[in-house]
Design a protein around this motif. Structure first.
Motif, PDB file in Angstrom:
ATOM      1  N   ASP A  48       0.865  -1.182   0.000  1.00 10.23           N
ATOM      2  CA  ASP A  48       0.000   0.000   0.000  1.00 10.23           C
ATOM      3  C   ASP A  48       0.896   1.224   0.000  1.00 10.23           C
ATOM      4  O   ASP A  48       1.823   1.321   0.811  1.00 10.23           O
ATOM      5  N   VAL A  49       0.624   2.151  -0.917  1.00 13.82           N
ATOM      6  CA  VAL A  49       1.406   3.379  -1.034  1.00 13.82           C
ATOM      7  C   VAL A  49       0.447   4.556  -1.088  1.00 13.82           C
ATOM      8  O   VAL A  49      -0.564   4.511  -1.788  1.00 13.82           O
ATOM      9  N   ARG A  50       0.772   5.590  -0.334  1.00 15.34           N
ATOM     10  CA  ARG A  50       0.029   6.852  -0.415  1.00 15.34           C
ATOM     11  C   ARG A  50       1.043   7.975  -0.334  1.00 15.34           C
ATOM     12  O   ARG A  50       2.024   7.894   0.412  1.00 15.34           O
ATOM     13  N   PHE A  51       0.822   9.005  -1.162  1.00 18.89           N
ATOM     14  CA  PHE A  51       1.747  10.131  -1.161  1.00 18.89           C
ATOM     15  C   PHE A  51       1.053  11.358  -1.726  1.00 18.89           C
ATOM     16  O   PHE A  51       0.028  11.273  -2.397  1.00 18.89           O
ATOM     17  N   THR A  52       1.653  12.499  -1.437  1.00 25.85           N
ATOM     18  CA  THR A  52       1.177  13.768  -1.971  1.00 25.85           C
ATOM     19  C   THR A  52       2.324  14.405  -2.737  1.00 25.85           C
ATOM     20  O   THR A  52       3.409  14.589  -2.185  1.00 25.85           O
ATOM     21  N   PRO A  53       2.094  14.745  -4.018  1.00 22.90           N
ATOM     22  CA  PRO A  53       3.140  15.436  -4.789  1.00 22.90           C
ATOM     23  C   PRO A  53       3.197  16.910  -4.408  1.00 22.90           C
ATOM     24  O   PRO A  53       2.161  17.517  -4.113  1.00 22.90           O
ATOM     25  N   LEU A  80      -5.752  -0.883 -10.294  1.00 23.14           N
ATOM     26  CA  LEU A  80      -5.103   0.407 -10.038  1.00 23.14           C
ATOM     27  C   LEU A  80      -6.130   1.528 -10.108  1.00 23.14           C
ATOM     28  O   LEU A  80      -7.131   1.426 -10.823  1.00 23.14           O
ATOM     29  N   PRO A  81      -5.884   2.625  -9.387  1.00 25.81           N
ATOM     30  CA  PRO A  81      -6.810   3.764  -9.441  1.00 25.81           C
ATOM     31  C   PRO A  81      -6.770   4.444 -10.811  1.00 25.81           C
ATOM     32  O   PRO A  81      -5.828   4.259 -11.586  1.00 25.81           O
ATOM     33  N   ASP A  82      -7.808   5.226 -11.102  1.00 27.54           N
ATOM     34  CA  ASP A  82      -7.833   6.010 -12.343  1.00 27.54           C
ATOM     35  C   ASP A  82      -6.571   6.851 -12.427  1.00 27.54           C
ATOM     36  O   ASP A  82      -6.116   7.416 -11.433  1.00 27.54           O
ATOM     37  N   GLY A  83      -6.006   6.935 -13.611  1.00 25.91           N
ATOM     38  CA  GLY A  83      -4.798   7.730 -13.828  1.00 25.91           C
ATOM     39  C   GLY A  83      -3.519   6.949 -13.625  1.00 25.91           C
ATOM     40  O   GLY A  83      -2.435   7.482 -13.818  1.00 25.91           O
ATOM     41  N   CYS A  84      -3.616   5.679 -13.222  1.00 26.91           N
ATOM     42  CA  CYS A  84      -2.435   4.837 -13.017  1.00 26.91           C
ATOM     43  C   CYS A  84      -2.475   3.663 -13.982  1.00 26.91           C
ATOM     44  O   CYS A  84      -3.552   3.144 -14.294  1.00 26.91           O
ATOM     45  N   ALA A  85      -1.289   3.231 -14.451  1.00 23.13           N
ATOM     46  CA  ALA A  85      -1.189   2.113 -15.381  1.00 23.13           C
ATOM     47  C   ALA A  85       0.123   1.379 -15.148  1.00 23.13           C
ATOM     48  O   ALA A  85       1.126   1.989 -14.779  1.00 23.13           O
ATOM     49  N   PRO A  86       0.133   0.062 -15.378  1.00 25.50           N
ATOM     50  CA  PRO A  86       1.381  -0.684 -15.244  1.00 25.50           C
ATOM     51  C   PRO A  86       2.401  -0.239 -16.291  1.00 25.50           C
ATOM     52  O   PRO A  86       2.036   0.201 -17.383  1.00 25.50           O
ATOM     53  N   ARG A  95      -0.541   9.504 -13.212  1.00 25.04           N
ATOM     54  CA  ARG A  95      -0.584  10.901 -13.629  1.00 25.04           C
ATOM     55  C   ARG A  95      -0.833  11.781 -12.413  1.00 25.04           C
ATOM     56  O   ARG A  95      -1.766  11.556 -11.654  1.00 25.04           O
ATOM     57  N   VAL A  96       0.022  12.765 -12.234  1.00 24.44           N
ATOM     58  CA  VAL A  96      -0.128  13.744 -11.158  1.00 24.44           C
ATOM     59  C   VAL A  96      -0.774  15.008 -11.707  1.00 24.44           C
ATOM     60  O   VAL A  96      -1.503  15.692 -11.025  1.00 24.44           O
ATOM     61  N   GLY A  97      -0.500  15.320 -12.978  1.00 25.90           N
ATOM     62  CA  GLY A  97      -1.065  16.506 -13.611  1.00 25.90           C
ATOM     63  C   GLY A  97      -0.191  17.723 -13.396  1.00 25.90           C
ATOM     64  O   GLY A  97       0.981  17.633 -13.066  1.00 25.90           O
ATOM     65  N   PRO A 107      -3.556  14.049  -3.410  1.00 25.55           N
ATOM     66  CA  PRO A 107      -2.972  12.826  -2.865  1.00 25.55           C
ATOM     67  C   PRO A 107      -3.254  11.629  -3.784  1.00 25.55           C
ATOM     68  O   PRO A 107      -4.289  11.560  -4.435  1.00 25.55           O
ATOM     69  N   VAL A 108      -2.311  10.694  -3.827  1.00 21.19           N
ATOM     70  CA  VAL A 108      -2.427   9.482  -4.622  1.00 21.19           C
ATOM     71  C   VAL A 108      -2.318   8.292  -3.674  1.00 21.19           C
ATOM     72  O   VAL A 108      -1.421   8.256  -2.827  1.00 21.19           O
ATOM     73  N   SER A 109      -3.232   7.327  -3.813  1.00 22.38           N
ATOM     74  CA  SER A 109      -3.190   6.087  -3.026  1.00 22.38           C
ATOM     75  C   SER A 109      -3.359   4.911  -3.971  1.00 22.38           C
ATOM     76  O   SER A 109      -4.214   4.948  -4.856  1.00 22.38           O
ATOM     77  N   LEU A 110      -2.533   3.902  -3.792  1.00 18.68           N
ATOM     78  CA  LEU A 110      -2.691   2.702  -4.591  1.00 18.68           C
ATOM     79  C   LEU A 110      -2.201   1.494  -3.822  1.00 18.68           C
ATOM     80  O   LEU A 110      -1.437   1.616  -2.865  1.00 18.68           O
ATOM     81  N   ARG A 111      -2.685   0.355  -4.267  1.00 18.55           N
ATOM     82  CA  ARG A 111      -2.269  -0.928  -3.698  1.00 18.55           C
ATOM     83  C   ARG A 111      -1.844  -1.798  -4.860  1.00 18.55           C
ATOM     84  O   ARG A 111      -2.536  -1.882  -5.870  1.00 18.55           O
ATOM     85  N   VAL A 112      -0.675  -2.418  -4.729  1.00 16.17           N
ATOM     86  CA  VAL A 112      -0.213  -3.372  -5.724  1.00 16.17           C
ATOM     87  C   VAL A 112       0.051  -4.701  -5.038  1.00 16.17           C
ATOM     88  O   VAL A 112       0.376  -4.746  -3.851  1.00 16.17           O
ATOM     89  N   GLN A 113      -0.105  -5.768  -5.798  1.00 20.70           N
ATOM     90  CA  GLN A 113       0.197  -7.105  -5.317  1.00 20.70           C
ATOM     91  C   GLN A 113       1.478  -7.552  -5.989  1.00 20.70           C
ATOM     92  O   GLN A 113       1.597  -7.477  -7.219  1.00 20.70           O
TER      93      GLN A 113
END
Length: 156
Positions: A48-53, A80-86, A95-97, A107-113
């Motif tokens: 699990d990763v969360r961050f703010t650019p 993956l959340p919208d705006g994210c791709a492998p 994408r941060v924009g 803020p961006v939050s995602l979980r990868v396995q």
């Protein structure tokens, strides 16, 4: 040491890697100073990763994406959340924009396995800027976070 890397998924993209990488914006003058602040945790192969650019510099950045790369391969299927791709078998682009000078992004939050359940994983966080077109400025070393399989959050 400053290095550049070509990111095939973004075609000849110049990655700006690091917590305080300088990114020259079109024209001369002040630079953008991109940074990512957040946390990552690992439990049973799930990260699990969360961050703010943030842009701590004076110049705005018109379009920015962040690349998150792991030292272990990702599982074949990811949600993956919208705006994210492998991007390859070990990375994700999100994408941060646009980021205003002295501005904070969403803020961006995602979980990868991960493919397996390692006892630790190294996460590298970096920026792909200018819509994939490099600015020609220098690149700092990657921002790295060692995340142990404890379920605890490791901050960066």
């Amino acid at each position: 040491m400053r290095t550049t890397r070509v990111l095939a998924a973004c075609g000849a993209a110049l990655m700006m890697i690091g917590g305080g990488a300088s990114l020259a914006v079109a024209g001369s003058g002040p630079e953008a100073e991109l940074a990512y602040h957040g946390a990552a945790s690992l439990a049973a192969g799930r990260v699990d990763v969360r961050f703010t650019p943030r842009n701590d510099g004076a110049s705005a950045v018109p379009d920015t994406s962040v690349r998150l790369a792991w030292s272990e391969p990702l599982a074949d299927r990811q949600t993956l959340p919208d705006g994210c791709a492998p991007s390859g078998d070990r990375a994700v682009l999100c994408r941060v924009g646009a980021l205003a000078g002295k501005g904070v992004g969403k803020p961006v939050s995602l979980r990868v396995q991960l493919r397996e359940a390692p006892s630790e994983v190294l996460l590298e966080i970096g920026t792909v800027a200018d819509g994939g077109q490099g600015s020609g400025s220098g690149v700092s070393d990657p921002q790295r976070v060692l995340v142990l399989d404890t379920g605890d959050e490791y901050y960066f």
